[in-house]
Design an enzyme around this catalytic site. Sequence first.
Site, PDB file in Angstrom:
ATOM      1  N   GLY A 156      -1.722   0.648   0.608  1.00 25.96           N
ATOM      2  CA  GLY A 156      -0.265   0.577   0.654  1.00 25.96           C
ATOM      3  C   GLY A 156       0.306   1.870   1.208  1.00 25.96           C
ATOM      4  O   GLY A 156      -0.325   2.929   1.087  1.00 25.96           O
ATOM      5  N   GLN A 163       6.454   8.279   3.038  1.00 25.81           N
ATOM      6  CA  GLN A 163       5.192   9.036   3.121  1.00 25.81           C
ATOM      7  C   GLN A 163       4.882   9.502   4.541  1.00 25.81           C
ATOM      8  O   GLN A 163       4.005  10.341   4.735  1.00 25.81           O
ATOM      9  CB  GLN A 163       4.024   8.182   2.597  1.00 25.81           C
ATOM     10  CG  GLN A 163       4.102   7.932   1.098  1.00 25.81           C
ATOM     11  CD  GLN A 163       2.928   7.091   0.640  1.00 25.81           C
ATOM     12  OE1 GLN A 163       2.954   5.871   0.749  1.00 25.81           O
ATOM     13  NE2 GLN A 163       1.887   7.733   0.146  1.00 25.81           N
ATOM     14  N   CYS A 214      -3.035   7.721  -4.520  1.00 27.86           N
ATOM     15  CA  CYS A 214      -1.912   7.753  -3.586  1.00 27.86           C
ATOM     16  C   CYS A 214      -2.307   8.579  -2.367  1.00 27.86           C
ATOM     17  O   CYS A 214      -2.901   9.649  -2.515  1.00 27.86           O
ATOM     18  CB  CYS A 214      -0.706   8.378  -4.280  1.00 27.86           C
ATOM     19  SG  CYS A 214       0.769   8.452  -3.255  1.00 27.86           S
ATOM     20  N   LEU A 215      -1.965   8.093  -1.182  1.00 30.38           N
ATOM     21  CA  LEU A 215      -2.307   8.825   0.042  1.00 30.38           C
ATOM     22  C   LEU A 215      -1.555  10.152   0.137  1.00 30.38           C
ATOM     23  O   LEU A 215      -1.938  11.019   0.919  1.00 30.38           O
ATOM     24  CB  LEU A 215      -2.034   7.960   1.280  1.00 30.38           C
ATOM     25  CG  LEU A 215      -2.902   6.692   1.411  1.00 30.38           C
ATOM     26  CD1 LEU A 215      -2.460   5.864   2.609  1.00 30.38           C
ATOM     27  CD2 LEU A 215      -4.383   7.045   1.516  1.00 30.38           C
ATOM     28  N   HIS A 241       4.129   0.370  -6.939  1.00 31.51           N
ATOM     29  CA  HIS A 241       3.811   1.745  -6.534  1.00 31.51           C
ATOM     30  C   HIS A 241       4.568   2.102  -5.242  1.00 31.51           C
ATOM     31  O   HIS A 241       5.165   3.182  -5.144  1.00 31.51           O
ATOM     32  CB  HIS A 241       2.294   1.850  -6.326  1.00 31.51           C
ATOM     33  CG  HIS A 241       1.807   3.181  -5.844  1.00 31.51           C
ATOM     34  ND1 HIS A 241       0.934   3.960  -6.570  1.00 31.51           N
ATOM     35  CD2 HIS A 241       2.054   3.866  -4.682  1.00 31.51           C
ATOM     36  CE1 HIS A 241       0.670   5.071  -5.878  1.00 31.51           C
ATOM     37  NE2 HIS A 241       1.336   5.038  -4.739  1.00 31.51           N
ATOM     38  N   GLU A 242       4.573   1.182  -4.269  1.00 34.58           N
ATOM     39  CA  GLU A 242       5.216   1.474  -2.978  1.00 34.58           C
ATOM     40  C   GLU A 242       6.740   1.506  -3.092  1.00 34.58           C
ATOM     41  O   GLU A 242       7.394   2.350  -2.481  1.00 34.58           O
ATOM     42  CB  GLU A 242       4.777   0.469  -1.907  1.00 34.58           C
ATOM     43  CG  GLU A 242       3.277   0.449  -1.614  1.00 34.58           C
ATOM     44  CD  GLU A 242       2.651   1.814  -1.445  1.00 34.58           C
ATOM     45  OE1 GLU A 242       3.329   2.733  -0.947  1.00 34.58           O
ATOM     46  OE2 GLU A 242       1.485   1.982  -1.840  1.00 34.58           O
ATOM     47  N   HIS A 263       7.950   4.730  -4.359  1.00 35.09           N
ATOM     48  CA  HIS A 263       8.042   5.759  -3.317  1.00 35.09           C
ATOM     49  C   HIS A 263       9.428   5.777  -2.672  1.00 35.09           C
ATOM     50  O   HIS A 263       9.965   6.835  -2.354  1.00 35.09           O
ATOM     51  CB  HIS A 263       7.016   5.501  -2.200  1.00 35.09           C
ATOM     52  CG  HIS A 263       5.677   6.121  -2.440  1.00 35.09           C
ATOM     53  ND1 HIS A 263       5.497   7.477  -2.604  1.00 35.09           N
ATOM     54  CD2 HIS A 263       4.440   5.572  -2.536  1.00 35.09           C
ATOM     55  CE1 HIS A 263       4.207   7.730  -2.791  1.00 35.09           C
ATOM     56  NE2 HIS A 263       3.540   6.592  -2.759  1.00 35.09           N
TER      57      HIS A 263
HETATM   58 ZN    ZN Z   1       1.508   6.315  -3.103  1.00 34.58          ZN
END
Ligand code: ZN
Length: 188
Positions: A46, A51, A113-114, A155-156, A159
Site C-alpha cells: 500500500g 508518502q 510502513c514504507l 493504514h493508507e 496517512h
Molecule cells: Zn504506511
Amino acid sequence: MSIKEIIKIPNPFLKITAKPVIDIDKNIITILDDMLETMYNANGIGLAATQIAIDKRLIVMDCGKTDFDPKDMSEEEYNEKIKNEKIEPFPIKMINPEIISFGKNLKEREEGCLSIPGYNSNVKRPSSIKVTYIDENKKNKTLDANGLLATCIQHEIDHLNGILFIDHISKLKREIILKKAIKEYANN
Ligand code: ZN
C-alpha cells in the site's frame, strides 16, 4: 510511469492532512500509476500520495486477489487459506477514499510502513470496514473489505490524515521505534 522517492520519518510532510481531489485529470491518473509502480518497486502492499510528498487524497494497494471470498470465512480460515492458495495481483487505486462504517470486531495484525522501513509492530484495528471512493474512471465505488485489505485501507487512509501506524501503539514502543529509525535513516 516513474518511480518516486518515498519520504521517511521524521519528514514533516507525513503529518499533513491531504487535500481532496477536485478534478480527476490526466495528472491524477499519472500520479496513481506512479504510486503503484513506486509501491511495487519497494515491495509494499500500500502507498498513500503523502508518502511521495503529494498533497492529495490518493491511495493505492495490492493485497492480492484470491479465488475465494474472505467474507465467507473466519480470520483464521482466511489466514490459513492465503498461505496455500495462489494469489493474483490485484491493484486498487482510490481517489478521495472514506471509511463509512467499521465492523464491531477488532483484529491485531503486524504492520509495517514504507516510510518507516525496517520497523514493524502489532496494531489493533476494526477487522472489517466499508469504504467509498472514486476510481480512475470517475466512478463512485463502495467496497466491503476485511482481512489484510481492511487493515491496509485503514493504514493508507490514516496517512492522508497525517497518522502513522506507530501512532496506534503505546507511547513507549513508539518512542523506541522513532529514536532508532530516525537515527538509522539519518546515517544512511
Ligand atoms: Zn504506511
